[in-house]
Design a protein around this motif. Structure first.
Motif, short mmCIF file in Angstrom:
data_model
loop_
_atom_site.label_atom_id
_atom_site.label_comp_id
_atom_site.label_asym_id
_atom_site.label_seq_id
_atom_site.Cartn_x
_atom_site.Cartn_y
_atom_site.Cartn_z
N ARG A 18 0.72 -1.67 -0.05
CA ARG A 18 0.57 -0.42 0.10
C ARG A 18 0.25 1.43 -0.29
N GLU A 19 1.72 1.19 0.18
CA GLU A 19 2.67 2.12 0.97
C GLU A 19 3.54 2.55 -0.62
N LEU A 20 4.09 1.50 -1.04
CA LEU A 20 4.25 1.59 -2.42
C LEU A 20 3.64 2.09 -3.14
N LYS A 21 2.87 2.10 -3.42
CA LYS A 21 1.58 1.93 -4.25
C LYS A 21 0.98 3.71 -4.01
N ASP A 22 1.78 4.13 -2.79
CA ASP A 22 1.40 5.54 -2.63
C ASP A 22 0.07 5.84 -1.80
N MET A 23 -0.63 4.97 -1.11
CA MET A 23 -2.33 4.74 -0.87
C MET A 23 -2.09 5.14 0.61
N LYS A 24 -3.29 5.45 1.51
CA LYS A 24 -3.49 5.65 2.26
C LYS A 24 -4.19 5.22 3.09
N GLN A 25 -4.48 4.53 4.14
CA GLN A 25 -4.99 3.26 5.13
C GLN A 25 -6.71 3.73 4.41
N GLY A 61 -5.03 -3.52 -6.45
CA GLY A 61 -3.80 -3.74 -7.83
C GLY A 61 -3.15 -5.05 -8.49
N VAL A 62 -3.02 -5.70 -7.34
CA VAL A 62 -1.94 -6.94 -7.25
C VAL A 62 -3.04 -7.66 -7.36
N SER A 63 -2.11 -9.85 -7.43
CA SER A 63 -2.56 -10.28 -7.50
C SER A 63 -2.29 -10.99 -5.54
N VAL A 64 -3.18 -12.09 -5.08
CA VAL A 64 -3.29 -12.61 -4.36
C VAL A 64 -1.59 -12.96 -4.10
N GLU A 65 -0.95 -13.73 -4.93
CA GLU A 65 0.20 -13.70 -4.75
C GLU A 65 1.41 -13.12 -4.90
N ALA A 66 1.09 -12.31 -5.30
CA ALA A 66 2.15 -10.91 -5.08
C ALA A 66 1.92 -10.60 -3.65
N ILE A 67 0.89 -10.32 -2.68
CA ILE A 67 0.97 -9.94 -1.66
C ILE A 67 1.83 -10.89 -0.75
N LYS A 68 1.76 -12.21 -1.22
CA LYS A 68 1.59 -13.59 -0.26
C LYS A 68 3.29 -13.52 -0.73
N LEU A 110 -2.36 0.85 -16.57
CA LEU A 110 -1.97 1.77 -15.71
C LEU A 110 -2.91 3.02 -15.19
N TYR A 111 -2.82 4.03 -16.55
CA TYR A 111 -3.39 5.44 -16.95
C TYR A 111 -5.29 5.04 -16.59
N GLU A 112 -5.59 3.88 -17.39
CA GLU A 112 -7.14 3.19 -16.93
C GLU A 112 -7.39 3.33 -15.63
N ARG A 113 -6.59 2.62 -15.08
CA ARG A 113 -7.04 2.36 -13.15
C ARG A 113 -6.50 3.72 -12.62
N LEU A 114 -5.49 4.06 -12.71
CA LEU A 114 -5.54 6.10 -12.62
C LEU A 114 -6.70 6.91 -12.60
N VAL A 115 -6.85 7.22 -14.08
CA VAL A 115 -7.99 7.91 -14.47
C VAL A 115 -9.46 7.33 -12.95
N GLN A 116 -9.72 5.68 -13.17
CA GLN A 116 -11.02 5.72 -12.31
C GLN A 116 -10.92 5.75 -10.55
N LYS A 119 -11.91 8.81 -10.70
CA LYS A 119 -13.22 9.38 -10.94
C LYS A 119 -13.83 8.58 -9.73
N ASP A 120 -13.40 7.78 -9.69
CA ASP A 120 -13.93 6.93 -8.33
C ASP A 120 -13.70 7.57 -6.76
N LYS A 121 -12.96 8.60 -6.18
CA LYS A 121 -12.21 9.38 -5.78
C LYS A 121 -13.52 11.29 -5.39
N ASN A 122 -13.77 11.44 -7.20
CA ASN A 122 -14.34 12.36 -7.28
C ASN A 122 -16.09 11.66 -6.92
N GLU A 123 -16.29 10.81 -7.44
CA GLU A 123 -17.74 9.99 -6.99
C GLU A 123 -18.08 10.21 -5.69
#
Length: 132
Positions: A18-25, A61-68, A110-116, A119-123
């Motif tokens: 989460r931190e590497l993706k620059d995402m807050k809790q 936006g990652v796989s379960v395996e990526a986390i494990k 990646l760009y499409e995910r960022l745009v989404q 959009k979700d944040k704005n909604e």
């Protein structure tokens, strides 16, 4: 918080990704439909059930395996495996690194995910403003 002390501490792995993706809790909480305290509890848990792990992986936006399989060492090795082509006129010294995917497709994805996400944040923000 390093994953080297307890390599199987799934909560720390989630926190680091989460931190590497620059995402807050709070942002992860919103994506999961919960609150920041629940995310904190997840990140402090050594193990979490597969269903919750699948939800978290999707939100990140990652796989379960990526986390494990996540570790700081793997990240360092991954980034060290890139070759700086500026010094060799595009010729790789004795090693041929071939992309198994189209990098442009990944950039677009990646760009499409960022745009989404935006959009979700704005909604979400619009919903909050209408509620007041």
């Amino acid at each position: 918080m390093s994953t080297t002390t307890k390599p199987y501490h799934i909560g720390r792995k989630i926190s680091r990704i989460r931190e590497l993706k620059d995402m807050k809790q709070e942002a992860l909480a919103q994506a999961l439909g919960t609150n920041q305290q629940a995310i904190s509890a997840i990140e402090n848990s050594e193990n979490i059930d597969e269903e919750k792990l699948t939800e978290v992986a999707k939100a990140l936006g990652v796989s379960v395996e990526a986390i494990k399989n996540f570790s700081e060492e793997n990240m360092i090795n991954y980034f060290n495996s890139f070759y700086d082509s500026s010094s060799g006129n595009g010729v790789v010294n004795a090693t041929n690194y071939e992309c198994t995917f189209n990098p442009l497709d990944k950039v677009v994805e990646l760009y499409e995910r960022l745009v989404q996400v935006e959009k979700d944040k704005n909604e979400y923000l619009e919903k909050l403003l209408k509620g007041k």
